[in-house]
Scaffold this motif. Structure first.
Motif, PDB file in Angstrom:
ATOM      1  N   VAL A 118       3.387   6.808 -17.422  1.00 20.97           N
ATOM      2  CA  VAL A 118       4.501   7.285 -16.598  1.00 20.97           C
ATOM      3  C   VAL A 118       5.251   8.401 -17.283  1.00 20.97           C
ATOM      4  O   VAL A 118       5.802   9.215 -16.984  1.00 20.97           O
ATOM      5  CB  VAL A 118       5.136   5.980 -16.034  1.00 20.97           C
ATOM      6  N   THR A 277       6.234   0.453 -11.365  1.00 21.80           N
ATOM      7  CA  THR A 277       6.775   1.590 -10.621  1.00 21.80           C
ATOM      8  C   THR A 277       8.004   1.131 -10.676  1.00 21.80           C
ATOM      9  O   THR A 277       8.777   2.035 -10.873  1.00 21.80           O
ATOM     10  CB  THR A 277       6.279   2.075  -9.372  1.00 21.80           C
ATOM     11  N   SER A 280       9.585   1.081 -14.066  1.00 23.49           N
ATOM     12  CA  SER A 280       9.514   2.300 -14.581  1.00 23.49           C
ATOM     13  C   SER A 280      11.033   3.053 -14.493  1.00 23.49           C
ATOM     14  O   SER A 280      11.249   4.684 -15.515  1.00 23.49           O
ATOM     15  CB  SER A 280       7.873   3.315 -14.317  1.00 23.49           C
ATOM     16  N   LEU A 304       8.137   7.430  -7.940  1.00 27.65           N
ATOM     17  CA  LEU A 304       8.058   6.057  -8.649  1.00 27.65           C
ATOM     18  C   LEU A 304       8.607   5.290  -7.797  1.00 27.65           C
ATOM     19  O   LEU A 304       8.197   3.995  -6.996  1.00 27.65           O
ATOM     20  CB  LEU A 304       9.255   5.874  -9.558  1.00 27.65           C
ATOM     21  N   SER A 308       6.923   2.260  -5.398  1.00 27.31           N
ATOM     22  CA  SER A 308       7.350   0.986  -6.160  1.00 27.31           C
ATOM     23  C   SER A 308       7.222   0.250  -4.939  1.00 27.31           C
ATOM     24  O   SER A 308       7.591  -1.402  -4.300  1.00 27.31           O
ATOM     25  CB  SER A 308       8.498   0.436  -6.303  1.00 27.31           C
TER      26      SER A 308
END
Lengths: 333, 378, 228
Positions: A118, A277, A280, A304, A308
């Motif tokens: 990422v 995710t 991140s 993201l 998620s």
């Protein structure tokens, strides 16, 4: 040593991947030393080109780590009949002191690889590679853990003695057993369910807030991190029990077996994706600052966040399914 | 969507590029397929046999009691069965009569057994397909046996086993008890071993302990022991074969690497042009990734399909010489086709992953071609 | 406009075989005009065009495309800029053998992920402009030199770039075909494109459509003038 093809595949695969990771780290060190984006020198050009190689290596690494994580657990499950007392992967992993640490290391490396990719993707959108130094320092950490994992995995398979008696999931995941596994089981199912579903709801709410306002990304990450960790406890405490329809069966590995339609793979896949995710998003929040990423980071975070939330929802749906549709009652009994 | 469209173009270009160099790629695909074929055959074969063994074992008694003298297997008095029957938890105890017969003419070992019920005459036998094929001293449907006292005995074959069971019955001969004792020399009152069924499987170990205490000169082989041994043996055998194969595997990887690094002038030129017209390193890498993916997919498909046919339709004929045991017979059997995701995953890890990693650096080296080489080619 | 400030390019810098291709080039290139670069072999024309077109990075100096500095753009961004802004016609055309005319024209647009239908239509239009629509399915190795050049020009235009760079475009052409090429170039200029041509063919830099002449020798700018 157990010499099955899958074990050979895991060991040789890990050796190859470990070798490549070490090579990538050596290049990473060069980059850390000589990087100068403003320079048009041939060294700088060569280093920029090397970054493509490293990205590709780590992309492969991520896929392999996920793959080997599932293959490792499945192999442990597959060889359980060679150990007296083992009925599933839980028992096989307990056969010596390297089994569970290997599993934890594999999981950790996979998660860190995901986060690295990422970061890498975000960094590549910035014209001056603003995160390059942080990225490659992080890479060195991942490589160190990967090498450790390699070593543990090798020792695990090497030290396997079929005539040793091991415990099975019934013993390991039992409220009377001392240790983390026992403690996880000892959490009352109702309390665990309340905490779990509340956390999911909170994560969803925070995620939607983040998507609409672009704020509280770090809080979203913290909630997701907590959700990720607590989900393992939830699986052991009540989610797996609903799949087994047996109040004393808390094993987190048996849901990977074919008799439960291997639902465990999907469950854990969504859990990992959601966790990586989600976390991140918060990590990228900390990376805000460079001008070249000012326009880039919010877009990446949004994507993201959506992934998620989707993964968390899917995970929850799978967890809820037997609770709603089976005749088994645990909570509220 | 742009990403999807981009992948579509890349795949399209990759396929056309592979096709334009089909002969060069063919050799790679062939070798790759062979590697996968071999590995898949080993994995499929092992698993299928293991499943057959498992199915057979499921019907077997929970325990076999054997008598040992000087550490070697010896005949067991049938009176021992009475002692065992007295132990609580024991369901039934049946003396088993079976043994091996070495046929001088065919130089092969056969298994002789007395089944629980044998509804034929004393001079009649039921045999497996391998017996008929290899016996040698056959007169019509009668086989010559040499009894324990060297007397020649002629036994009539009245029935044979279904081909479906050939894996275990190929070398088997069933006969009546008196004839068995005559041929094999097992005296009255003795049996080869005792088969014990217990009421509750979980008590096997306890009952086994009691049997050994009651009859110290015996050894107890539980079904779980056998399953565990088989599992270890099959795993070990297939693993060992794969390790032995690693030399060939390594050769394949070197070949793949060499193929990936040794680009022809035409291929180098093409990459240079692509870089020159606006493809960047990531695009070339993606193209190389698809190239590897297509080649791996074709090789995987060919190899696995070939292995499936080899193992499930031709009884793993290529393994014949490695697998013929001391019995000297190789049965013509049909294994139940069964492939699971785990095997495919293992295959993937043993073949596609090393191939991808080995070709990664050459692919990258190609992809970083300077875009202005195409201008300097003038 | 395109602005170059103190551009230098040294190949294999620091090594025994170091070679200085360009030395201290200061240049401003106006848009929507045809600029011809002339000079003998080894004068640095090709290197200069490669640097202007974001194909190579200068060892020192700065380049501006409009108000965007492109000097030290990483490859990913340099390529994106190049794709959107520049179209190249190479000296040897550099078409991909084994592919059709249509495919060759479309290739530069693949990485951008344009919709297939749109791309195909645009390629078809370009072929019509070049009077080659009946050769769309032909393999490029079966075309004549002039036809190949027209395909190369169509390919250079597929991404609708502002600037066309042509390196020795008349090197393999006879006078008639060279004239045809210059007509195409005029039409492109009329359509608002900027054309940069590197050539040591007097036919080119004496031609009427050419607006400016830049002379190079041994990597240095020796003259910069409006064409007669």
């Amino acid at each position: 040593m157990i010499f099955s093809p899958a074990v050979i595949a895991l060991i040789t695969g890990s050796l190859l991947v470990g070798g490549f990771a070490l090579y990538a780290s050596a290049v990473g060190l060069r980059i850390l030393h000589h990087w100068d984006i403003r320079s048009g020198s041939e060294l700088q050009l060569a280093l920029e080109r090397k970054t493509y190689l490293i990205s590709t290596i780590f992309g492969c690494l991520l896929i392999f780590e996920l793959f080997s994580l599932f293959l490792f657990v499945h192999t442990a499950d597959n060889i359980h009949e060679q150990f007296i007392g083992a009925m599933c992967a839980a028992g096989s992993l307990n056969v010596n002191g390297y089994g569970y640490p290997t599993l934890i290391l594999k999981t950790t490396v996979f998660i860190l690889c995901g986060i690295w990719l990422v970061l890498n993707h975000t960094d590549n959108q910035g014209e001056d590679y603003p995160l390059i130094l942080k990225k490659y320092r992080f890479l060195l950490t991942i490589t160190a853990l990967l090498v450790l994992e390699l070593y543990f995995q090798f020792r695990y398979f090497r030290e396997m003695q079929p005539n040793l008696i091991t415990s099975c999931c019934g013993t390991i995941f039992n409220e009377d057993t001392a240790g983390l596994a026992g403690d996880a089981v000892a959490v009352p199912p109702t309390a665990a369910a309340v905490i779990f579903f509340t956390t999911v709801a909170l994560a969803l709410r925070m995620g939607l807030y983040f998507l609409t306002t672009g704020r509280a990304g770090t809080w979203f990450a913290w909630i997701n991190g907590w959700l990720f960790l607590f989900s393992f406890i939830a699986v052991v405490s009540f989610i797996s029990v609903y799949f087994y329809e047996l109040p004393t069966h808390h094993c987190p590995f048996c849901i990977l077996q074919p008799e439960y339609h291997a639902i465990g793979y999907f469950l854990y896949l969504f859990l990992f994706v959601g966790g990586i995710t989600g976390v991140s998003v918060g990590i990228l929040d900390r990376m805000k600052g460079p001008r070249s990423l000012a326009a880039v980071i919010p877009g990446v975070q949004k994507r993201l966040c959506i992934v998620s939330l989707t993964a968390s929802v899917l995970f929850t749906i799978i967890a809820l399914y037997p609770m709603i549709f089976s005749d088994f009652v645990l909570i509220g009994y | 969507m742009r990403w999807l469209e981009r992948q579509r173009y890349l795949i399209d270009f990759t396929l056309s590029s592979l096709w334009r160099r089909k002969w060069k790629n063919l050799s790679l695909v062939l070798v790759y397929s062979l590697v996968i074929f071999f590995l898949s055959s080993v994995l499929f074969f092992t698993r299928a046999i293991r499943q057959e063994a498992g199915a057979i074992l499921a019907e077997a008694p929970e325990m076999i009691i054997q008598r040992t003298i000087a550490g070697r297997h010896s005949l067991i008095p049938e009176t021992y069965a009475d002692t065992i029957r007295e132990i609580r938890g024991v369901g039934s105890v049946k003396p088993r009569l079976w043994g091996y017969y070495f046929n001088m003419v065919s130089q092969a070992n056969y298994t002789i057994m007395v089944p629980e019920t044998f509804p034929h005459k004393e001079t009649e036998i039921v045999v497996g397909e391998g017996v008929l094929r290899t016996w040698g001293s056959v007169e019509g449907n009668r086989l010559y046996f040499s009894a324990y006292d060297r007397e020649a005995v002629l036994l009539t074959v009245v029935d044979s086993f279904d081909d479906q069971t050939a894996l275990v019955t190929s070398d088997m001969i069933l006969m009546a008890e008196p004839m068995f004792r005559k041929i094999c020399g097992v005296p009255e009152g003795f049996a080869t071993d005792l088969g014990v069924r217990v009421r509750n499987r979980r008590e096997s170990d306890t009952i086994a302990g009691k049997i050994i205490r009651a009859l110290p000169e015996t050894r107890v082989i539980t079904r779980a022991d056998i399953q565990r041994t088989y599992a270890a043996l099959f795993d070990w055998r297939s693993g060992y074969v794969i390790v032995l194969f690693s030399g060939a595997g390594l050769a394949f990887l070197i070949f793949a690497w060499d193929r990936a690094t040794g680009l022809s002038a035409g291929e180098k030129n093409e990459i240079g042009i692509l870089k020159g017209v606006g493809w960047e390193t990531g695009d070339i890498l993606a193209m190389k990734f698809w190239e590897g993916g297509v080649i791996s997919s074709i090789a995987f498909l060919l190899g696995v399909t070939g292995a499936y046919g080899h193992v499930f339709f031709s009884s793993g004929i290529l393994f014949e010489h490695a697998l013929k045991g001391w019995a000297g017979l190789y049965p013509h059997f049909r294994l139940i086709p069964s492939v699971n995701f785990y095997q495919l995953a293992t295959l993937f890890a043993l073949t596609v992953l090393p191939y991808t990693l080995i070709t990664l650096v050459p692919a990258w080296k190609t992809a970083i071609t300077d875009p202005d080489t195409v201008m300097r080619q003038g | 406009m395109i602005r170059l400030v103190n551009i230098a390019k040294i190949y294999n810098a620091g090594k025994p075989n170091a070679f200085t291709a360009l030395r201290g080039i200061d240049l401003t290139i106006p848009m929507q005009q045809i600029t011809a670069f002339r000079g003998p072999s080894g004068s640095g024309k090709t290197t200069l065009l490669a640097i202007i077109g974001c194909m190579a990075r200068p060892t020192s100096g700065r380049i501006w495309l409009g108000d965007r500095e492109t000097t030290s753009l990483p490859e990913r961004f340099a390529t994106a800029v190049r794709r959107e802004t520049f179209g190249f016609v190479f000296q040897n055309y550099n078409l991909i053998r084994g592919l059709s005319v249509m495919e060759n024209i479309m290739i530069p647009a693949y990485p951008a992920g344009m919709k297939y239908r749109t791309l195909k239509d645009r390629a078809g239009e370009l072929l019509m402009q070049m009077n080659m629509e009946d050769k769309a399915a032909n393999r490029v190795e079966h075309l004549s030199g002039g036809e190949q050049q027209r395909v190369a020009i169509a390919r250079a235009l597929i991404n609708d770039p502002e600037v066309i760079i042509a390196d020795e475009p008349t090197a393999h052409l006879d006078t008639d075909m060279a004239g045809a090429f210059l007509e195409i170039v005029s039409a492109l200029k009329a359509a608002g494109k900027t054309i940069l041509i590197a050539s040591h063919d007097p036919f080119v830099f004496g031609a009427s459509p050419v607006d400016r002449l830049v002379s190079l020798r041994d990597g240095r700018l020796t003259a910069e003038e409006a064409a007669a």
